[in-house]
Design a protein around this motif. Structure first.
Motif, short mmCIF file in Angstrom:
data_model
loop_
_atom_site.label_atom_id
_atom_site.label_comp_id
_atom_site.label_asym_id
_atom_site.label_seq_id
_atom_site.Cartn_x
_atom_site.Cartn_y
_atom_site.Cartn_z
N LYS A 157 0.83 -1.21 0.00
CA LYS A 157 0.00 0.00 0.00
C LYS A 157 0.87 1.27 0.00
N ILE A 158 0.59 2.15 -0.94
CA ILE A 158 1.27 3.45 -0.97
C ILE A 158 0.22 4.54 -0.82
N VAL A 201 8.56 7.88 4.74
CA VAL A 201 7.91 8.98 4.03
C VAL A 201 8.89 9.55 3.00
N ILE A 202 8.43 9.68 1.76
CA ILE A 202 9.22 10.37 0.74
C ILE A 202 8.52 11.69 0.44
N ILE A 203 9.25 12.77 0.61
CA ILE A 203 8.65 14.07 0.31
C ILE A 203 8.76 14.32 -1.18
N LYS A 232 12.77 5.18 -6.54
CA LYS A 232 13.04 5.64 -5.17
C LYS A 232 12.14 4.91 -4.17
N ILE A 233 10.88 4.71 -4.54
CA ILE A 233 9.95 4.03 -3.65
C ILE A 233 10.40 2.58 -3.43
N LYS A 254 -5.74 8.69 7.00
CA LYS A 254 -5.52 7.47 6.23
C LYS A 254 -4.26 6.72 6.66
N ILE A 255 -3.25 7.48 7.08
CA ILE A 255 -2.03 6.82 7.55
C ILE A 255 -2.35 5.96 8.77
N LYS A 256 -3.13 6.57 9.69
CA LYS A 256 -3.47 5.87 10.94
C LYS A 256 -4.41 4.70 10.69
N ALA A 257 -5.37 4.89 9.79
CA ALA A 257 -6.37 3.86 9.55
C ALA A 257 -5.84 2.73 8.66
N GLU A 258 -5.10 3.09 7.64
CA GLU A 258 -4.72 2.10 6.63
C GLU A 258 -3.31 1.55 6.79
N LYS A 259 -2.50 2.24 7.60
CA LYS A 259 -1.10 1.84 7.79
C LYS A 259 -0.39 1.46 6.48
N PRO A 260 -0.22 2.46 5.59
CA PRO A 260 0.43 2.16 4.31
C PRO A 260 1.90 1.79 4.50
N ALA A 261 2.48 1.10 3.50
CA ALA A 261 3.89 0.70 3.57
C ALA A 261 4.80 1.92 3.37
N LEU A 262 4.27 2.92 2.66
CA LEU A 262 5.07 4.12 2.40
C LEU A 262 4.14 5.29 2.07
N VAL A 263 4.59 6.49 2.40
CA VAL A 263 3.79 7.69 2.11
C VAL A 263 4.57 8.59 1.16
N LEU A 264 3.92 9.00 0.08
CA LEU A 264 4.46 10.05 -0.79
C LEU A 264 3.79 11.34 -0.34
N LEU A 265 4.58 12.30 0.10
CA LEU A 265 3.99 13.47 0.76
C LEU A 265 4.37 14.78 0.10
#
Lengths: 122, 389
Positions: free
Chosen positions: A4-5, A79-81, A116-117, A41-52
């Motif tokens: 999940k991203i 987290v990747i900005i 990068k991801i 969504k981060i808290k609910a879904e617990k993604p493997a990585l966040v693009l922010l």
């Protein structure tokens, strides 16, 4: 289903493009259009990585980073900005807040972002 | 005049002068001096009218730096009253913050030419100060011009360019991403022709991104917030990594490339790493871009007494003689360059010069059209690390 991203990005077309690219690469993509929805969504879904993205309506990307780090359940999420801002001050601030990478939108192609991801998920 | 004529006359032909003659002569003298007085008075009134109605502020200081004259404009700009300061020494007028600042500027140099003086209180004013000294009487004329409005417009222009460039970045990123996805086949296969056209569109968009980046750099220079946290770095390493990025381009153009560097370790220089990389990158990119295939580019680094000197010599098209003065100005592109069709924003050397000078270095060049160009820049060695020469 792939990992999940979560893409936190207020620009609709950019969100669409990167989501399309990521799902094409086999990832499961979640989208958030602002900081508040992103945190939820981060808290609910617990993604493997966040693009922010950094400039977001309401809570900005830096604050989102802070909020993630404060919650032990999701504090370890990489987290990747992905931002338009390219000044050293901002890059340093982002990295200090624990982002694993800092990419300037206009300098990276979706293909490079995927690379990068994948690296960050290794 | 009458007097001297008479005198001369009397010298040549001595004769007895009658009382009547004397009276006439005296009357003549009186008449002349009245006339002279009237002319002088007229001149004084004229000068006074000019000084009082000048759009610029004007102060005349006498030899001891006392205020001899101040016009109404200068009173207004400096927020002082003539009666309170005329005849007083500039140094003893510390109670007026404007005069204190002006005095500070005046002692900094013998003559000032368009030096800026900022008066923050009570309303922000920027004055341009020019002085001339009258050598015979040691009087100093101080001219004050209010350039607050020009400064404001300049700032607004910079802010506008900065804003516009920032706004352009988002759509440019979108175009870049979308095009790349087409090119990568993410959205289905294309014909060769479609691929070719989109490839060219992608390159145009990349040029636009570079231009926007350059514009942002320029606005940061103009806003004076450009250098970031200097760190100690080895110029040899920075140069080598910049050269590595151009390996492909050098090979493609079959350029003979040489990097001359001293064997011993050079003292480190205090630099904003990103910006110095940009300097070397700009100079390298220019040298390669404007050197024809099979030409030669030589990069040299050497150590001076107090500075590190970098130079880059090419066998490129050179800079036309009549355009040498403009090389470092914004948007400059040589007329010979325009004919070649090589792309560029005309901002690279402007940015480069500003970065070098912000590091207290110097930048210059030698060039001959058709033969080649050498660019040089220096960076000071921090402290007095000159031992061990």
């Amino acid at each position: 289903m792939g990992k999940k991203i979560l893409v936190v990005e207020d620009d609709k077309f950019l969100r669409e493009l990167i989501s399309r690219k990521l799902s094409g690469e086999g990832f499961e993509v979640l989208e958030a259009f602002d900081g508040e929805e992103g945190i939820k969504k981060i808290k609910a879904e617990k993604p493997a990585l966040v693009l922010l993205d950094l400039i977001l309506p309401g809570i900005d990307g830096f604050e989102v980073l802070l909020k993630i780090r404060e919650d032990p359940n999701v504090a370890q999420t990489p987290v990747i900005i992905l931002s338009n801002l390219g000044q050293r001050e901002e890059v340093e601030k982002g990295l200090k807040l624990g982002a694993v990478d800092y990419l300037i939108k206009a300098h990276f192609t979706p293909g490079e972002i995927v690379e990068k991801i994948k690296n960050a998920l290794k | 005049m009458n007097q001297s004529q008479k005198k001369n006359h009397s010298l040549r032909e001595p004769e007895i002068i009658s009382e009547r003659d004397i009276r006439l002569a005296i009357l003549n003298i009186l008449e002349d001096s009245e006339e002279a007085k009237r002319i002088a008075g007229d001149e004084r009134d004229k000068t006074k009218a000019i000084i009082n109605n000048l759009a610029d502020g004007l102060i005349i200081l006498n030899g001891e730096n006392r205020v001899f004259l101040i016009n109404p404009q200068a009173e207004r700009l400096l927020r002082v009253r003539r009666e309170e300061i005329e005849g007083e020494g500039l140094q003893s007028l510390d109670r007026y913050s404007s005069l204190k600042r002006l005095a500070g500027l005046l002692v900094s140099k013998k003559e000032l030419f368009r030096e800026e003086l900022l008066l923050p209180e009570p309303k922000k004013l920027v004055l341009e100060v020019t002085t001339t000294t009258l050598p015979r009487r040691e009087e100093k004329i101080v001219i004050l011009r209010d350039i607050s409005r020009e400064k404001l417009i300049e700032r607004m222009k910079t802010e506008f360019v900065s804003f516009a460039a920032h706004q352009l970045r988002a759509p440019l990123s979108e175009i870049k991403w979308a095009l790349e996805m087409f090119l990568e086949g993410d959205l289905g296969k294309m014909t060769e022709e479609q691929q070719d056209f989109l490839e060219k569109t992608y390159q145009s968009n990349e040029r636009m991104i570079l231009l926007v980046n350059d514009l942002l750099d320029v606005t940061r220079i103009e806003e004076g917030r450009y250098l970031y946290k200097p760190t100690l770095a080895d110029i040899k390493e920075i140069t080598q990594s910049a050269i590595d990025l151009y390996k492909g381009g050098i090979q493609k153009k079959k350029i003979k490339f040489e990097f001359k560097k001293p064997k011993e370790k050079l003292p480190e220089v205090l630099v904003d790493l990103e910006k110095i990389k940009l300097v070397i990158d700009n100079l390298l990119s220019n040298a390669i871009k404007y050197t024809p295939d099979g030409g030669k580019v030589t990069v040299s680094i050497s150590r001076g007494k107090k500075e590190i000197e970098f130079s880059i010599k090419d066998t490129g098209i050179g800079i036309p003689k009549d355009q040498k003065e403009k090389v470092f100005s914004k948007f400059f592109r040589g007329t010979n360059v325009l004919k070649t069709g090589v792309e560029g924003t005309g901002l690279g050397l402007f940015i480069t010069k500003n970065i070098v000078e912000a590091h207290e270095g110097k930048i210059w060049f030698e060039s001959e059209e058709g033969k080649g160009t050498t660019f040089f820049f220096t960076l000071p060695i921090p402290g007095n690390l000159t031992v061990g020469e």
